[in-house]
Design a protein around this motif. Structure first.
Motif, mmCIF file in Angstrom:
data_model
loop_
_atom_site.group_PDB
_atom_site.id
_atom_site.type_symbol
_atom_site.label_atom_id
_atom_site.label_comp_id
_atom_site.label_asym_id
_atom_site.label_seq_id
_atom_site.Cartn_x
_atom_site.Cartn_y
_atom_site.Cartn_z
ATOM 1 N N MET A 225 0.844 -1.168 0.000
ATOM 2 C CA MET A 225 0.000 0.000 0.000
ATOM 3 C C MET A 225 0.892 1.233 0.000
ATOM 4 O O MET A 225 1.855 1.321 0.736
ATOM 5 N N GLY A 226 0.545 2.187 -0.834
ATOM 6 C CA GLY A 226 1.298 3.429 -0.897
ATOM 7 C C GLY A 226 0.896 4.382 0.202
ATOM 8 O O GLY A 226 0.006 4.107 0.999
ATOM 9 N N THR A 227 1.572 5.505 0.245
ATOM 10 C CA THR A 227 1.249 6.529 1.241
ATOM 11 C C THR A 227 1.049 7.860 0.544
ATOM 12 O O THR A 227 1.501 8.066 -0.577
ATOM 13 N N LYS A 228 0.365 8.759 1.214
ATOM 14 C CA LYS A 228 0.152 10.119 0.738
ATOM 15 C C LYS A 228 0.390 11.069 1.890
ATOM 16 O O LYS A 228 0.142 10.750 3.041
ATOM 17 N N GLN A 229 0.896 12.240 1.572
ATOM 18 C CA GLN A 229 1.023 13.297 2.573
ATOM 19 C C GLN A 229 -0.222 14.156 2.499
ATOM 20 O O GLN A 229 -0.745 14.415 1.412
ATOM 21 N N ILE A 230 -0.714 14.580 3.652
ATOM 22 C CA ILE A 230 -1.846 15.493 3.685
ATOM 23 C C ILE A 230 -1.509 16.657 4.601
ATOM 24 O O ILE A 230 -0.684 16.529 5.498
ATOM 25 N N ARG A 231 -2.152 17.788 4.365
ATOM 26 C CA ARG A 231 -1.984 18.949 5.234
ATOM 27 C C ARG A 231 -3.204 19.040 6.139
ATOM 28 O O ARG A 231 -4.337 18.947 5.677
ATOM 29 N N VAL A 232 -2.954 19.196 7.405
ATOM 30 C CA VAL A 232 -4.033 19.402 8.372
ATOM 31 C C VAL A 232 -3.634 20.572 9.259
ATOM 32 O O VAL A 232 -2.456 20.913 9.380
ATOM 33 N N SER A 233 -4.628 21.156 9.894
ATOM 34 C CA SER A 233 -4.328 22.270 10.789
ATOM 35 C C SER A 233 -3.531 21.764 11.985
ATOM 36 O O SER A 233 -3.556 20.573 12.322
ATOM 37 N N GLU A 234 -2.815 22.668 12.629
ATOM 38 C CA GLU A 234 -2.052 22.291 13.820
ATOM 39 C C GLU A 234 -2.977 21.771 14.911
ATOM 40 O O GLU A 234 -2.633 20.831 15.632
ATOM 41 N N ASP A 235 -4.175 22.345 14.992
ATOM 42 C CA ASP A 235 -5.151 21.910 15.989
ATOM 43 C C ASP A 235 -5.571 20.458 15.740
ATOM 44 O O ASP A 235 -5.579 19.638 16.659
ATOM 45 N N LEU A 236 -5.905 20.139 14.490
ATOM 46 C CA LEU A 236 -6.308 18.767 14.165
ATOM 47 C C LEU A 236 -5.154 17.803 14.403
ATOM 48 O O LEU A 236 -5.340 16.721 14.960
ATOM 49 N N HIS A 237 -3.957 18.182 14.008
ATOM 50 C CA HIS A 237 -2.789 17.335 14.218
ATOM 51 C C HIS A 237 -2.609 17.031 15.704
ATOM 52 O O HIS A 237 -2.381 15.885 16.097
ATOM 53 N N ALA A 238 -2.741 18.052 16.531
ATOM 54 C CA ALA A 238 -2.589 17.864 17.977
ATOM 55 C C ALA A 238 -3.673 16.948 18.535
ATOM 56 O O ALA A 238 -3.400 16.109 19.402
ATOM 57 N N ARG A 239 -4.889 17.097 18.029
ATOM 58 C CA ARG A 239 -5.981 16.264 18.532
ATOM 59 C C ARG A 239 -5.798 14.807 18.134
ATOM 60 O O ARG A 239 -6.043 13.905 18.933
ATOM 61 N N VAL A 240 -5.375 14.560 16.888
ATOM 62 C CA VAL A 240 -5.128 13.182 16.459
ATOM 63 C C VAL A 240 -3.952 12.604 17.248
ATOM 64 O O VAL A 240 -4.004 11.471 17.726
ATOM 65 N N LYS A 241 -2.909 13.394 17.405
ATOM 66 C CA LYS A 241 -1.724 12.953 18.150
ATOM 67 C C LYS A 241 -2.097 12.588 19.591
ATOM 68 O O LYS A 241 -1.583 11.618 20.152
ATOM 69 N N ALA A 242 -3.018 13.339 20.180
ATOM 70 C CA ALA A 242 -3.448 13.058 21.551
ATOM 71 C C ALA A 242 -4.184 11.721 21.652
ATOM 72 O O ALA A 242 -4.190 11.089 22.710
ATOM 73 N N GLU A 243 -4.776 11.279 20.564
ATOM 74 C CA GLU A 243 -5.504 10.002 20.541
ATOM 75 C C GLU A 243 -4.596 8.812 20.224
ATOM 76 O O GLU A 243 -5.010 7.664 20.335
#
Length: 79
Positions: free
Chosen positions: A1-19
């Motif tokens: 499976m390949g990968t893709k880079q996506i841009r997300v807001s810093e807020d969303l990144h922090a929330r996903v990282k917290a999970e």
């Protein structure tokens, strides 16, 4: 499976990282949070919606409503 880079807001990144669980990548966290909903599931859902909303306007409104509910569920899961 390949990968893709996506841009997300810093807020969303922090929330996903917290999970994120130990040893889990951010991509794996997103997969876990989003579940196993796939293209076939989407097609089935859209067929049901189209049967219930035969006009384009009704279908567009139903899709917008569904999108909003999905966004709210994801926001709730990530907060």
């Amino acid at each position: 499976m390949g990968t893709k880079q996506i841009r997300v807001s810093e807020d969303l990144h922090a929330r996903v990282k917290a999970e994120r669980e130990d040893g889990e990548t951010l991509g794996e966290t997103l997969e876990r949070l989003l579940g196993d909903y796939g293209l076939v599931d989407f097609a089935d859902d859209m067929a049901d919606v189209a049967d219930e909303h035969p006009t384009v306007e009704n279908l567009e409104q139903a899709i917008e409503n569904s999108d909003e509910r999905a966004r709210e569920e994801i926001e709730e899961q990530l907060s």
